[in-house]
Motif scaffolding. Structure first.
Motif, short mmCIF file in Angstrom:
data_model
loop_
_atom_site.label_atom_id
_atom_site.label_comp_id
_atom_site.label_asym_id
_atom_site.label_seq_id
_atom_site.Cartn_x
_atom_site.Cartn_y
_atom_site.Cartn_z
N VAL A 1 15.44 132.08 61.08
CA VAL A 1 16.23 131.41 60.00
C VAL A 1 14.97 130.50 59.83
O VAL A 1 15.45 129.85 60.22
CB VAL A 1 18.07 131.12 59.77
CG1 VAL A 1 18.07 130.51 58.99
CG2 VAL A 1 18.05 132.20 59.69
N ASN A 2 14.41 130.57 58.22
CA ASN A 2 13.81 129.43 58.09
C ASN A 2 14.56 127.61 58.20
O ASN A 2 15.25 127.50 58.11
CB ASN A 2 13.36 129.46 56.85
CG ASN A 2 12.35 128.81 56.45
OD1 ASN A 2 11.18 127.97 57.05
ND2 ASN A 2 11.86 128.57 55.05
N GLY A 3 13.49 127.18 58.95
CA GLY A 3 13.94 125.48 58.85
C GLY A 3 14.90 125.28 60.27
O GLY A 3 15.34 124.30 60.22
N GLU A 4 14.85 125.88 61.14
CA GLU A 4 16.19 126.06 61.70
C GLU A 4 15.41 124.24 62.61
O GLU A 4 14.32 124.83 63.26
CB GLU A 4 16.11 126.48 63.01
CG GLU A 4 17.53 127.82 62.56
CD GLU A 4 18.42 127.46 61.84
OE1 GLU A 4 18.25 126.17 60.72
OE2 GLU A 4 19.83 127.91 62.07
N ASP A 5 15.83 123.66 63.48
CA ASP A 5 15.41 122.60 64.72
C ASP A 5 15.57 122.78 66.05
O ASP A 5 16.70 123.49 66.30
CB ASP A 5 16.21 121.49 63.68
CG ASP A 5 15.61 121.14 61.98
OD1 ASP A 5 14.34 120.84 61.70
OD2 ASP A 5 16.59 120.34 61.63
N ILE A 6 14.79 121.66 66.60
CA ILE A 6 14.92 121.60 68.12
C ILE A 6 15.17 120.31 67.74
O ILE A 6 13.99 119.74 67.91
CB ILE A 6 15.00 122.51 68.67
CG1 ILE A 6 15.40 122.21 70.14
CG2 ILE A 6 12.57 122.11 68.70
CD1 ILE A 6 14.09 123.64 71.41
N THR A 7 15.75 119.25 69.06
CA THR A 7 16.25 118.12 69.42
C THR A 7 15.06 118.04 70.78
O THR A 7 16.00 118.55 71.42
CB THR A 7 16.61 117.20 69.17
OG1 THR A 7 16.89 117.20 67.57
CG2 THR A 7 16.76 115.59 69.40
N VAL A 8 14.20 117.44 71.03
CA VAL A 8 13.58 117.18 72.47
C VAL A 8 14.07 115.60 73.38
O VAL A 8 13.41 114.59 72.73
CB VAL A 8 12.56 117.50 72.90
CG1 VAL A 8 12.35 118.06 74.50
CG2 VAL A 8 12.41 118.96 72.36
N LEU A 9 14.53 115.79 74.05
CA LEU A 9 14.63 113.99 75.00
C LEU A 9 13.90 114.61 76.97
O LEU A 9 15.12 115.51 76.97
CB LEU A 9 16.10 113.83 74.91
CG LEU A 9 16.05 112.97 76.08
CD1 LEU A 9 15.37 111.68 75.67
CD2 LEU A 9 17.99 112.56 76.14
N TYR A 10 12.62 113.47 76.41
CA TYR A 10 12.15 114.06 77.76
C TYR A 10 11.56 112.29 78.47
O TYR A 10 11.56 111.46 77.93
CB TYR A 10 11.13 114.48 77.46
CG TYR A 10 9.81 114.08 76.71
CD1 TYR A 10 8.80 113.41 76.74
CD2 TYR A 10 10.26 114.40 75.05
CE1 TYR A 10 8.22 112.80 76.12
CE2 TYR A 10 8.69 113.46 74.19
CZ TYR A 10 8.12 113.26 74.58
OH TYR A 10 7.24 112.74 73.72
N PHE A 11 11.19 112.57 79.26
CA PHE A 11 11.32 111.51 79.92
C PHE A 11 9.77 111.57 81.10
O PHE A 11 9.73 112.59 81.32
CB PHE A 11 12.13 110.77 81.53
CG PHE A 11 13.81 110.59 80.94
CD1 PHE A 11 13.77 109.50 80.48
CD2 PHE A 11 13.98 111.25 80.26
CE1 PHE A 11 15.31 109.35 80.59
CE2 PHE A 11 16.06 111.44 80.75
CZ PHE A 11 16.04 110.51 79.74
N THR A 12 8.88 110.59 80.52
CA THR A 12 7.62 110.59 81.20
C THR A 12 7.63 109.33 82.52
O THR A 12 8.00 108.63 82.35
CB THR A 12 6.86 110.15 79.84
OG1 THR A 12 7.09 109.18 79.41
CG2 THR A 12 6.43 111.37 79.10
#
Length: 104
Positions: free
Chosen positions: A93-104
């Motif tokens: 489905v066009n326009g779906e998102d993902i959120t990434v929380l990351y630690f460097t």
């Protein structure tokens, strides 16, 4: 409030990345600087998504479940010691998102 997470004796810096697809065909690379190594990363499909997304390598294909990890809206995936620039997402489905929380 985000707090720093310790990793051994190191203090890790939290970062948030939101990636959005603009086309329903083909895998989209997560938008990070090359060689962005995360000690810990949590990838979440927002509850607002209307369909599953799939996370994997450059050949991930949302139409073929065996090419990556499927995340339903609201689900998350935790990864350790990963180069985020090697991760891709694909959707049906066009326009779906993902959120990434990351630690460097």
């Amino acid at each position: 409030t985000l707090t720093y997470r310790t990793y051994g004796d190191a203090v890790l810096t939290p970062n948030i990345l939101t990636a959005s697809t603009t086309v329903a065909a083909g895998a989209v690379q997560l938008t990070v600087t090359a060689n962005t190594i995360a000690k810990t990363a949590v990838l979440q499909a927002p509850f607002a998504n209307t369909a599953n997304i799939q996370i994997g390598g450059a050949t991930v294909d949302a139409a073929v479940e065996t090419t990556g990890i499927v995340l339903a809206p609201g689900n998350s995936l935790s990864l350790e010691n990963v180069d985020l620039s090697t991760l891709y997402m694909d959707v049906l489905v066009n326009g779906e998102d993902i959120t990434v929380l990351y630690f460097t």
